[in-house]
Motif scaffolding. Sequence first.
Motif, PDB file in Angstrom:
ATOM      1  N   SER A 130      37.613  25.232  83.528  1.00 55.46           N
ATOM      2  CA  SER A 130      38.286  25.951  82.441  1.00 55.46           C
ATOM      3  C   SER A 130      38.823  27.298  82.899  1.00 55.46           C
ATOM      4  CB  SER A 130      37.360  26.114  81.242  1.00 55.46           C
ATOM      5  OG  SER A 130      36.356  27.029  81.559  1.00 55.46           O
ATOM      6  N   PHE A 188      37.314  24.807  73.460  1.00 58.41           N
ATOM      7  CA  PHE A 188      37.365  26.264  73.438  1.00 58.41           C
ATOM      8  C   PHE A 188      36.004  26.942  73.322  1.00 58.41           C
ATOM      9  CE2 PHE A 188      41.577  24.882  72.220  1.00 58.41           C
ATOM     10  CZ  PHE A 188      42.333  25.591  73.135  1.00 58.41           C
ATOM     11  N   ASP A 189      34.990  26.259  72.822  1.00 56.52           N
ATOM     12  CA  ASP A 189      33.672  26.881  72.764  1.00 56.52           C
ATOM     13  C   ASP A 189      32.788  26.391  73.895  1.00 56.52           C
ATOM     14  OD1 ASP A 189      34.479  28.263  70.531  1.00 56.52           O
ATOM     15  OD2 ASP A 189      33.740  26.738  69.144  1.00 56.52           O
ATOM     16  N   LYS A 212      33.895  24.795  76.568  1.00 53.21           N
ATOM     17  CA  LYS A 212      34.684  24.809  77.808  1.00 53.21           C
ATOM     18  C   LYS A 212      34.617  23.482  78.554  1.00 53.21           C
ATOM     19  CE  LYS A 212      35.452  29.347  77.500  1.00 53.21           C
ATOM     20  NZ  LYS A 212      36.659  29.711  76.761  1.00 53.21           N
ATOM     21  N   GLN A 213      34.610  22.391  77.814  1.00 58.10           N
ATOM     22  CA  GLN A 213      34.576  21.055  78.414  1.00 58.10           C
ATOM     23  C   GLN A 213      35.928  20.402  78.176  1.00 58.10           C
ATOM     24  OE1 GLN A 213      32.156  19.658  80.052  1.00 58.10           O
ATOM     25  NE2 GLN A 213      30.280  20.736  79.523  1.00 58.10           N
ATOM     26  N   ILE A 214      36.909  20.776  78.974  1.00 56.51           N
ATOM     27  CA  ILE A 214      38.262  20.346  78.667  1.00 56.51           C
ATOM     28  C   ILE A 214      38.457  18.841  78.874  1.00 56.51           C
ATOM     29  CG2 ILE A 214      40.691  20.643  79.321  1.00 56.51           C
ATOM     30  CD1 ILE A 214      39.936  23.605  79.773  1.00 56.51           C
TER      31      ILE A 214
END
Lengths: 263, 312
Positions: free
Chosen positions: B60, B274-275, B277-279
């Motif tokens: 991320s 977004f929280d 961070k596991q895209i």
Amino acid sequence: MILAILWATLPLIWVFISSVRPDAETYAFEQTFLPQNPTLENYATLFRVTRFGLWMRNSAVLSTITTLAVIILAAMAAYAMSRFRYRSFEIFGRMTLMAYMMPPIILVVPLFFILFKLHLTNSMIGLTLVYIGTRLPVGIWMLRSYFQGIPQELEDAAMVDGTTRFQAFYKIILPQAMPGMIATGIFVFSVTWQEFLFASILIFSAQKTTLSAGVASFLSEDWIYSWGVLMAAGVMISLPLVLFYMFLQRYLIAGWGGGGLKG
Amino acid sequence: MASAFKKVRKPKSNRHRGQMARSDHRLAILMISPAILLVFVFALLPMLQGLFASFFQVESATLKMTFNGIDNYVWLFSKPLFWQSLWRSILWVTGTTVFQFVLGIGIALLLHQELKGRNIARGMVLFPYLIPAIVLSLTWRFILDPTMGIFNRMLLDFGLISRPIAFLSKPHTALLFVIIAGIWKYTPFVVMMVLARLQVIPVELEEAAKLDGANSWQLFRYITWPWLLPVVIVTLLLRTIWTFRQFDIVYLFAFGGPLFGTTTLPVLVRYLAFDAKQIGPAAATATAMLVMLLVMSWGYFILYNRAEKNLS
């Protein structure tokens, strides 16, 4: 029937009443339905203390530019698609339909990276481009069926009289398509005016944000909020849409029926 | 450039004028290309990137991507949070759509009757549809507020509860009220669609049935309902898809909480990307949603064809 009307409007009436009720009454133990001393104090506070006025301006600018751009670009594209039946246009038509069904949440993460590469994150220009790109499919879809309903003979006649095709398009066809364009415009304006997801992720400074994202930040911050002020915000956000609806109702229904619209 | 655009069918108008003017051809391409460019960069490209990213591990901070096959999906499907979110999505979609339709069809039938003040009522009933998600969330947060909210005050006054309840702080009641808010906002859409169809119902059909001595239930069951069915199915399809992908209303109500109680699939995508961070997994969730949407549309398409056939 009265029940149905009450069910639909009572929460809204309550919002309005609460927006003109002084905070002292909202927080009082005993409450009357109508405020005892109606006041516009909450509205004054909203504009004086918070950035609401700025957000409202941002949203108005963003929504207006987006709406105009979408109407113009979609009208041109829809016209080209309805009069020139190329295979490649047909494929584009299918793709816009798909783009239109696409949940915005699927787009938001990649969009963030695309804007990042273009140096357009946290920029109103970037957000506007995103809005235009994601609203165009619905615009094209609504207008295409509209243009198909306008007889080709109209512009043929004009062209025999010596106007160019582009002149025929904007002098003859566009006025015919006006109700459809107004309906499309109102739809695009209203979804852009209230858009939250893209604005909340692609913009991160409080000066540049929009109404929905800005007001949402009241709720997540440990801002000690006054319900009266928040209800005033609610009224101010809804008001333009309600007014539009009341004045342009007949266009809306014509256009929505024609394009088969969804919310 | 021009050869890329193969002509499928010449426009009618040009048939008698021989070959279509070259300038027309250029004009058509000129008119459509800005739209193609913008839709491509800001809608189609991100979609493809999303699909693509679901097979990669994405850092991320640096956005460095490493191919990892179906690891994201395996990771996702092993997480109870994913299945819980899916379940909440199902509850949210069925809860809102079922009641929207029951209420919506009922109200539409009512507003179709010759009653006094019908036109005003039609206008009023549509209002909730205009209310932006953020205002919806403000309204319901206020109504349900444990100390100032009217709902708690009323329950207390009627003696139904002995102390205020923080409805939005409990996972189950929070989800319940999001569903109620969804029903409230979108019932007008169903009313609008059904009412439009009711207005074009063939009068002869109704008259004939009445002559045959049909009572009002039979009239509804054998004449009105089959007539409405195709529209009901199309509307159902649209509402299901739009409810399934709905983010703003659900998220703004309680930001996915409390304890993930209002985290449906779209809210989960936001959380993951977004929280947490596991895209990669966020992209996998989005792709899974897309597949579900396609399956739903296909199912409705079959139903729709059947309803149309029955009518004729």
